[in-house]
Scaffold this active site. Structure first.
Site, PDB file in Angstrom:
ATOM      1  N   CYS A  23       0.821  -1.211   0.000  1.00  0.00           N
ATOM      2  CA  CYS A  23       0.000   0.000   0.000  1.00  0.00           C
ATOM      3  C   CYS A  23       0.854   1.260   0.000  1.00  0.00           C
ATOM      4  O   CYS A  23       2.018   1.262   0.367  1.00  0.00           O
ATOM      5  CB  CYS A  23      -0.970   0.035   1.173  1.00  0.00           C
ATOM      6  SG  CYS A  23      -1.998  -1.417   1.345  1.00  0.00           S
ATOM      7  N   ARG A  25      -3.793   0.245  -2.958  1.00  0.00           N
ATOM      8  CA  ARG A  25      -3.967  -0.834  -1.991  1.00  0.00           C
ATOM      9  C   ARG A  25      -3.466  -2.175  -2.509  1.00  0.00           C
ATOM     10  O   ARG A  25      -3.741  -2.555  -3.637  1.00  0.00           O
ATOM     11  CB  ARG A  25      -5.459  -0.951  -1.651  1.00  0.00           C
ATOM     12  CG  ARG A  25      -5.781  -2.042  -0.644  1.00  0.00           C
ATOM     13  CD  ARG A  25      -7.108  -1.736   0.025  1.00  0.00           C
ATOM     14  NE  ARG A  25      -7.367  -2.690   1.091  1.00  0.00           N
ATOM     15  CZ  ARG A  25      -8.263  -3.671   1.014  1.00  0.00           C
ATOM     16  NH1 ARG A  25      -8.975  -3.841  -0.066  1.00  0.00           N
ATOM     17  NH2 ARG A  25      -8.431  -4.487   2.031  1.00  0.00           N
ATOM     18  N   ILE A  27      -4.486  -7.507   1.634  1.00  0.00           N
ATOM     19  CA  ILE A  27      -4.003  -8.659   2.398  1.00  0.00           C
ATOM     20  C   ILE A  27      -5.039  -8.996   3.469  1.00  0.00           C
ATOM     21  O   ILE A  27      -5.697 -10.019   3.419  1.00  0.00           O
ATOM     22  CB  ILE A  27      -2.627  -8.357   3.034  1.00  0.00           C
ATOM     23  CG1 ILE A  27      -1.587  -8.170   1.926  1.00  0.00           C
ATOM     24  CG2 ILE A  27      -2.197  -9.509   3.947  1.00  0.00           C
ATOM     25  CD1 ILE A  27      -0.252  -7.719   2.408  1.00  0.00           C
ATOM     26  N   GLU A  39       0.117  -2.317   9.592  1.00  0.00           N
ATOM     27  CA  GLU A  39      -0.620  -3.419  10.221  1.00  0.00           C
ATOM     28  C   GLU A  39      -0.644  -3.170  11.725  1.00  0.00           C
ATOM     29  O   GLU A  39       0.397  -2.930  12.336  1.00  0.00           O
ATOM     30  CB  GLU A  39       0.080  -4.744   9.916  1.00  0.00           C
ATOM     31  CG  GLU A  39      -0.724  -5.963  10.314  1.00  0.00           C
ATOM     32  CD  GLU A  39      -0.023  -7.267   9.944  1.00  0.00           C
ATOM     33  OE1 GLU A  39      -0.453  -8.300  10.484  1.00  0.00           O
ATOM     34  OE2 GLU A  39       0.954  -7.238   9.171  1.00  0.00           O
TER      35      GLU A  39
END
Length: 208
Positions: free
Chosen positions: A4, A50, A53, A78
């Protein structure tokens, strides 16, 4: 590291040209080939690419706006403790439409303001537009794992996952101070990038 990428630009009263935002999004295409999105409004514009995932359904696409319409986020990274934060936020009344971590960050900011970033465990580069406060908030994880560059000239401010889109905002030249470091150490340390008026936002920084 192809997970991303985004660009966020801010200048009071300005409507950023669609062609400019499209060019910036194209600059980031290699970081996120799965989907993209942008939004432009008075004073602010966002573009996002993007690589799906987590939660690869389109409901998790970015830029993501909360149900009130007051806040919009772009986020690369994340968050490891997002399920725990989600449980805490749901107990306090937050409702969620997606299963991903992006929406949790947005709800955490709505609940806790800028303090929310200290509660995120993980790696992240985040920009939130807060329309109620007429502010743009940028944050980077404490270890600076996810890249985030900033460019400023006058009242114009830009943030991006790479330097390339920011070079479209105004003419830049090679930073001689950074270049000497680059030749000796093979990278420019600290805040310096290789270009004038573009800096790497230090890890653990929140900029409003």
């Amino acid at each position: 590291e192809n997970m991303c990428g985004f660009v966020a630009v801010s200048e009071p009263g300005r409507f950023f040209e669609e062609s400019l935002m499209a060019s910036m999004e194209a600059d980031l295409h290699h970081r996120g080939p799965d989907s993209g999105g942008s939004s432009i409004e008075a004073g602010f514009a966002l573009a996002f690419r993007r690589l799906a995932i987590l939660d690869p359904v389109s409901g998790s696409d970015q830029p993501m706006t909360d149900p009130s319409g007051r806040r919009t986020i772009v986020f690369n990274g994340e968050i490891y403790n997002y399920r725990r934060l989600r449980t805490e936020l749901e107990a306090a009344g937050s409702q969620f439409r997606t299963k991903g971590d992006t929406e949790v960050i947005l709800a955490a900011y709505a609940a806790w303001g800028e303090d929310c970033f200290t509660r995120l465990e993980g790696m992240f580069a985040i920009v939130i537009i807060d329309r109620a406060r007429n502010k743009l908030i940028a944050a980077r994880d404490p270890f600076g794992i996810r890249p985030l560059y900033t460019a400023q000239r006058g009242t114009l401010t830009g943030f991006a996952s790479e330097m390339r889109p920011l070079t479209r905002l105004f003419p830049v030249r090679v930073d001689r101070a950074a270049l000497s470091e680059l030749l000796i150490f093979r990278f420019a340390a600290g805040r310096l990038s290789n270009l004038t008026d573009i800096e790497s936002l230090p890890g653990g920084t929140v900029m409003v």
